[in-house]
Design an enzyme around this catalytic site. Structure first.
Site, PDB file in Angstrom:
ATOM      1  N   GLU A 256      67.319   9.933  78.842  1.00  9.23           N
ATOM      2  CA  GLU A 256      65.950   9.855  79.247  1.00  9.23           C
ATOM      3  C   GLU A 256      65.361   8.769  78.463  1.00  9.23           C
ATOM      4  OE1 GLU A 256      62.462   9.905  79.772  1.00  9.23           O
ATOM      5  OE2 GLU A 256      62.524  11.731  78.587  1.00  9.23           O
ATOM      6  N   CYS A 290      56.839   9.179  77.670  1.00 10.13           N
ATOM      7  CA  CYS A 290      57.387   7.996  78.459  1.00 10.13           C
ATOM      8  C   CYS A 290      57.071   7.895  79.924  1.00 10.13           C
ATOM      9  CB  CYS A 290      58.835   8.237  78.076  1.00 10.13           C
ATOM     10  SG  CYS A 290      59.426  10.188  78.684  1.00 10.13           S
ATOM     11  N   GLU A 386      56.943  -1.259  76.902  1.00 13.32           N
ATOM     12  CA  GLU A 386      56.562   0.092  76.590  1.00 13.32           C
ATOM     13  C   GLU A 386      55.703   0.010  75.177  1.00 13.32           C
ATOM     14  OE1 GLU A 386      58.021   4.634  77.161  1.00 13.32           O
ATOM     15  OE2 GLU A 386      59.387   3.419  75.967  1.00 13.32           O
TER      16      GLU A 386
END
Length: 488
Positions: A256, A290, A386
């Site tokens: 993940e 996230c 990110e």
């Protein structure tokens, strides 16, 4: 909390110290919070050996009643020590108190009950009936059995959620687990190991909990031949390295990873409501999530109007001491992370994004102002990489097709959102976005019974829900010849 927190690691049923320790800091003020054992490669090897022995030589994997009892005990222990865990999570993770009443603590405790309930009703055998073949009758069935020894590696942002989302289904499935804490938040995860050792009947070796600042420990967990499955949550770059490392022994991997999720505001949406939602979402846990929507896609004609509404929303986000009940946003996890976020904001401005508000460090501690960037190029770093901070990039689009193109223009595919006055229109658009989760008009998909994961470089597999349980099971098919007398 008062005094320094010192925790032990759990290896083969015993709480043990390490030869050396490393510090953990309170991100809200930078003060030393406590010390965690700095596990060595030998410690990790001992934990893996214990897990292998427990899986191969005990009845843990086949004794459903034992597993169920232990999960119920674990839930009770977590519930009994909930407030102690809450204070530790606030202090070490920097999570606002109000967030611990949701995904930082209370919701994760519920995961244990969810998987205990699932185990209680789960059928591990599927009968496929009888089939005629080569002049004989053959009875076929499929049995589900535990995948084996699991290495579970955690990030720092939601240590309780992610530990229990891996541990609870793995134990329910009959696996044994070596759980490695994030080096930034070791004390919170080690507390889980102490509860297991002191308040459950989980046998020695079934669960080990390690903390370490050494990369060699993680490397061993992902390459050791006695580890059957690796479950990892964290950065995509690390996930790629784990995939490569696991290939040597062809391990199963659950990953993940990162996200750069887009929230699309359609031209018929309630702009005020959507802007407020966008502002508070990106500030949740200081943007250290996230699945948070860090890109805001808005109609080009209304770009400036929506930007001002988002800026007004950010002004209402209460930033400060995470211990206070009214605080909505706390600090970033470390000075290093804050420096990374600040550097990305500065580069975005150099690349022609407009800094509408924020973009400043706040001391003491590792706080960063809620930050809004407007007129962002969809190809720029701030739109593609990110940030893991409270930074929202507003990107204008020309029409609905353009919005879909921009949203999908990412190596990530974890989550997304859309706001529209027309639910059917919103759902049609959501189905065109290549992500594993999606919010319609503020709808919440995140729950113990909902599978969570992403497309593309956001990962492999799903966590939570029945799908999260299946990650830790292997399917074994059987066939036997039906004797003539039995067929009759």
């Amino acid at each position: 909390m008062s005094g320094l927190v010192v925790k032990s690691q759990l290896i083969d049923g015993k709480l043990v110290a390490a030869d050396s320790t490393f510090p953990s800091y309170n991100p809200a003020n930078g003060d030393l919070l406590g010390h965690a054992p700095d596990a060595t490669k030998d410690d990790a090897g001992a934990a893996i050996a214990a897990a292998r022995r427990a899986f191969d030589t005990t009845d843990w994997a086949t004794d459903k009643d034992l597993r169920l009892r232990c999960l119920r005990q674990l839930h009770q222990a977590l519930d009994d020590h909930r407030e102690e865990l809450r204070e530790l999570t606030i202090a070490e993770v920097g999570a606002p108190r109000q967030l611990t009443h949701g995904p930082q603590l209370d919701d994760p405790i519920g995961l244990v009950t969810y998987y205990a309930d699932l185990l209680e009703t789960c059928e591990f055998t599927e009968d496929l009936g009888v089939k005629e073949s080569r002049g004989q009758r053959h009875h076929r069935w499929v049995e589900k059995e535990a995948a084996g020894v699991v290495a579970a590696i955690l990030p720092y942002n939601f240590p309780n959620q992610l530990a229990l989302a891996k541990l609870a289904p793995a134990l329910a499935a009959g696996c044994t687990v070596v759980l490695k804490a994030a080096p930034q938040t070791p004390l919170t995860t080690l507390a889980l190991g102490e509860l297991i050792a002191e308040h459950t009947d989980i046998p020695p070796g079934v669960v080990s909990v390690l903390s370490s600042s050494r990369t060699e420990v993680g490397e061993l967990l992902t390459t050791h031949p006695d580890v059957d499955l690796v479950t990892f949550t964290g950065a995509t770059t690390t996930g790629r390295a784990i995939m490569a490392a696991a290939a040597g022994t062809v391990k199963r991997v659950f990953l993940e990873l990162g996200g750069k999720s887009a929230m699309i505001v359609l031209d018929d949406a309630d702009y005020t409501k959507a802007a407020m939602f966008a502002a508070f979402t990106i500030c949740s846990h200081s943007g250290q999530g996230c699945a948070l929507t860090s890109r805001l896609l808005v109609p080009r004609a209304d770009h400036d109007r929506i930007v001002q509404l988002v800026a007004a929303g950010m002004e209402r986000v209460r930033v400060g001491d995470p211990r206070a009940a009214e605080t909505a946003m706390g600090p970033l996890i470390s000075e290093q992370q804050r420096d990374k976020v600040d550097a990305m904001v500065r580069r975005a401005v150099e690349e022609a994004a407009t800094l509408v508000r924020g973009g400043k460090r706040v001391d003491p501690g590792w706080f960063y102002e809620p930050t809004l960037l407007a007129g962002v190029d969809p190809d720029s770093e701030i739109a593609q990489e990110e940030v893991f901070g409270p930074v929202l990039a507003v990107i204008p689009y020309d029409d609905e097709d353009d919005a879909v193109r921009i949203a999908n223009h990412s190596k990530y595919g974890l989550s997304g959102a859309v706001h529209s006055a027309d639910d059917e229109r919103a759902i049609r658009l959501a189905r065109r976005i290549r992500t594993g989760t999606f919010s319609i008009n503020g709808g919440n998909y995140f729950s113990a019974d909902v599978p969570f994961g992403g497309f593309k470089q956001s990962g492999i597999g799903r966590e939570s829900g029945r799908a999260g349980f299946e990650e830790f099971l292997e399917a074994k098919a059987f066939g036997r010849v039906v004797p003539p007398e039995e067929a009759a």
